[in-house]
Design an enzyme around this catalytic site. Sequence first.
Site, PDB file in Angstrom:
ATOM      1  N   ASP A   1       0.859  -1.191   0.000  1.00  0.00           N
ATOM      2  CA  ASP A   1       0.000   0.000   0.000  1.00  0.00           C
ATOM      3  C   ASP A   1       0.890   1.234   0.000  1.00  0.00           C
ATOM      4  OD1 ASP A   1      -2.446   1.552   0.268  1.00  0.00           O
ATOM      5  OD2 ASP A   1      -1.834   1.919   2.333  1.00  0.00           O
ATOM      6  N   SER A   2       0.295   2.366  -0.347  1.00  0.00           N
ATOM      7  CA  SER A   2       1.024   3.625  -0.345  1.00  0.00           C
ATOM      8  C   SER A   2       1.381   4.090   1.068  1.00  0.00           C
ATOM      9  CB  SER A   2       0.176   4.696  -1.034  1.00  0.00           C
ATOM     10  OG  SER A   2      -1.070   4.816  -0.380  1.00  0.00           O
TER      11      SER A   2
ATOM     12  N   CYS B   1      -3.848  -1.009  -2.264  1.00  0.00           N
ATOM     13  CA  CYS B   1      -4.080   0.405  -2.571  1.00  0.00           C
ATOM     14  C   CYS B   1      -4.882   0.531  -3.872  1.00  0.00           C
ATOM     15  CB  CYS B   1      -2.719   1.073  -2.725  1.00  0.00           C
ATOM     16  SG  CYS B   1      -2.754   2.787  -3.242  1.00  0.00           S
TER      17      CYS B   1
ATOM     18  N   GLU C   1      -6.350  11.360   7.863  1.00  0.00           N
ATOM     19  CA  GLU C   1      -4.989  11.394   8.398  1.00  0.00           C
ATOM     20  C   GLU C   1      -4.790  12.510   9.414  1.00  0.00           C
ATOM     21  OE1 GLU C   1      -1.998  10.824   5.371  1.00  0.00           O
ATOM     22  OE2 GLU C   1      -2.757   8.781   5.046  1.00  0.00           O
TER      23      GLU C   1
ATOM     24  N   CYS D   1     -11.210   3.567  -2.035  1.00  0.00           N
ATOM     25  CA  CYS D   1      -9.976   4.087  -1.432  1.00  0.00           C
ATOM     26  C   CYS D   1      -9.826   3.460  -0.058  1.00  0.00           C
ATOM     27  CB  CYS D   1     -10.043   5.611  -1.324  1.00  0.00           C
ATOM     28  SG  CYS D   1      -8.636   6.346  -0.461  1.00  0.00           S
TER      29      CYS D   1
HETATM   30  N1  I24 Z   1      -4.897   7.544   9.841  1.00  0.00           N
HETATM   31  C1  I24 Z   1      -4.166   7.366   8.746  1.00  0.00           C
HETATM   32  N2  I24 Z   1      -2.994   7.938   8.494  1.00  0.00           N
HETATM   33  C2  I24 Z   1      -2.466   8.768   9.409  1.00  0.00           C
HETATM   34  C3  I24 Z   1      -4.376   8.389  10.745  1.00  0.00           C
HETATM   35  C4  I24 Z   1      -3.155   9.015  10.586  1.00  0.00           C
HETATM   36  N3  I24 Z   1      -2.925   9.788  11.685  1.00  0.00           N
HETATM   37  C5  I24 Z   1      -3.985   9.627  12.493  1.00  0.00           C
HETATM   38  N4  I24 Z   1      -4.866   8.772  11.936  1.00  0.00           N
HETATM   39  N5  I24 Z   1      -1.277   9.342   9.229  1.00  0.00           N
HETATM   40  O1  I24 Z   1      -4.644   6.515   7.789  1.00  0.00           O
HETATM   41  C6  I24 Z   1      -0.540   9.203   8.015  1.00  0.00           C
HETATM   42  C7  I24 Z   1       0.801   9.819   8.196  1.00  0.00           C
HETATM   43  N6  I24 Z   1       1.839   8.810   8.207  1.00  0.00           N
HETATM   44  C8  I24 Z   1       3.121   9.439   8.501  1.00  0.00           C
HETATM   45  C9  I24 Z   1       4.218   8.426   8.450  1.00  0.00           C
HETATM   46  O2  I24 Z   1       3.977   7.329   9.312  1.00  0.00           O
HETATM   47  C10 I24 Z   1       2.733   6.705   9.115  1.00  0.00           C
HETATM   48  C11 I24 Z   1       1.610   7.709   9.142  1.00  0.00           C
HETATM   49  C12 I24 Z   1      -5.785   5.743   8.038  1.00  0.00           C
HETATM   50  C13 I24 Z   1      -5.429   4.541   8.843  1.00  0.00           C
HETATM   51  C14 I24 Z   1      -6.323   3.417   8.527  1.00  0.00           C
HETATM   52  C15 I24 Z   1      -5.951   2.178   9.307  1.00  0.00           C
HETATM   53  C16 I24 Z   1      -6.154   8.363  12.475  1.00  0.00           C
HETATM   54  C17 I24 Z   1      -6.159   6.904  12.917  1.00  0.00           C
HETATM   55  C18 I24 Z   1      -5.294   6.426  13.906  1.00  0.00           C
HETATM   56  C19 I24 Z   1      -5.316   5.083  14.301  1.00  0.00           C
HETATM   57  C20 I24 Z   1      -6.212   4.212  13.683  1.00  0.00           C
HETATM   58  C21 I24 Z   1      -7.046   4.672  12.685  1.00  0.00           C
HETATM   59  C22 I24 Z   1      -7.004   6.027  12.311  1.00  0.00           C
HETATM   60  F1  I24 Z   1      -4.422   7.256  14.478  1.00  0.00           F
HETATM   61  F2  I24 Z   1      -7.777   6.485  11.374  1.00  0.00           F
HETATM   62  N1  DGL Z   2      -4.080   3.979  -0.499  1.00  0.00           N
HETATM   63  C1  DGL Z   2      -4.644   5.007  -1.361  1.00  0.00           C
HETATM   64  C2  DGL Z   2      -5.838   4.428  -2.157  1.00  0.00           C
HETATM   65  O1  DGL Z   2      -6.460   3.472  -1.762  1.00  0.00           O
HETATM   66  C3  DGL Z   2      -5.064   6.231  -0.595  1.00  0.00           C
HETATM   67  C4  DGL Z   2      -3.927   7.040  -0.055  1.00  0.00           C
HETATM   68  C5  DGL Z   2      -3.034   7.625  -1.131  1.00  0.00           C
HETATM   69  O2  DGL Z   2      -3.450   8.524  -1.878  1.00  0.00           O
HETATM   70  O3  DGL Z   2      -1.910   7.133  -1.229  1.00  0.00           O
HETATM   71  O4  DGL Z   2      -6.145   4.930  -3.201  1.00  0.00           O
END
Ligand code: I24
Ligand code: DGL
Length: 270
Positions: free
Chosen positions: A11-12, A74, A153, A185
Amino acid sequence: MNNTQPIGFIDSGVGGLTVIKEAMKQLPNENMIYLGDTARCPYGPRPAEQVVAYTWEMTRFLMKQGIKMLVIACNTATAVALEEISKELPIPVIGVIASGTRAAVKATKNQQIGIIGTVGTVNSQSYEQAIKSRVASATVFSLACPKFVPLVESNQTNSPIAKKIVAETLQPLQNKKIDTLILGCTHYPLLRPIIQNVMGKDVQLVDSGAETISEVSMLLDYFSLVSLNTPEPGKLVCYTTGSTKMFDEIANTWLERTDIQSKQIQLGDA
Ligand code: I24
Ligand code: DGL
């Protein structure tokens, strides 16, 4: 071929953990390796050629680990790279688009299907082509939702801001009479309650990632690759191209575990 070999997931970033959660539920005996390219996430806004190159780099890394099957978790990577990668690999390669498509075609009653995803996924028209090639009479409404990944995120999955952005973004789908909407997504299952609320209870939401695991389960049987009757549950090994600390925090929270300790690896320019 030894069936305790792991299934590889790429995944990305961390979004594909929504697919892993479903895999752990439906396939608890399977060993799994997950690789998230968090250093170069998001893929959604990137040009297709770049996403293809990055996806190949992840694929080569997992092939060296001896995986028995590859799941491109992804949607953006599946949209642009699945065809090429599945042609070249000696193992089964499964993306998230075909399963979401089959589930939507099964669910719809009026053949009016919506699909939401990243800019890359929507521009590729992969879902549209997959649906139309199965059901020529279907009408497909595709909508890119570039604000949704940053929303999740930033930990906004149920805030008033999230509700406002989801309602505004999905506005163009409101008068289309769709009875089925594909969540195309990895991140969108986290917004599912709000999306359902905005679209109304009569619209069926299809989670592409969850549907994919049902088909992975079936394909493991078909290729005689399923790991059966193991004495212990399968192991999950995680790799990230970015910070292991942040990866582990999200993975352990999301999967309700405490033991996930990812390893950092380097890919291309990541
Ligand atoms: N959820 C996602 N990505 C993040 C996040 C999140 N931060 C808080 N939550 N960050 O994706 C992405 C940034 N990167 C930086 C480099 O290291 C890795 C992260 C969705 C996750 C789906 C499983 C909210 C959050 C969380 C825990 C569980 C679920 C969730 F903190 F949505
Ligand atoms: N994993 C990507 C998707 O399902 C979402 C996050 C991204 O843009 O990289 O399309």
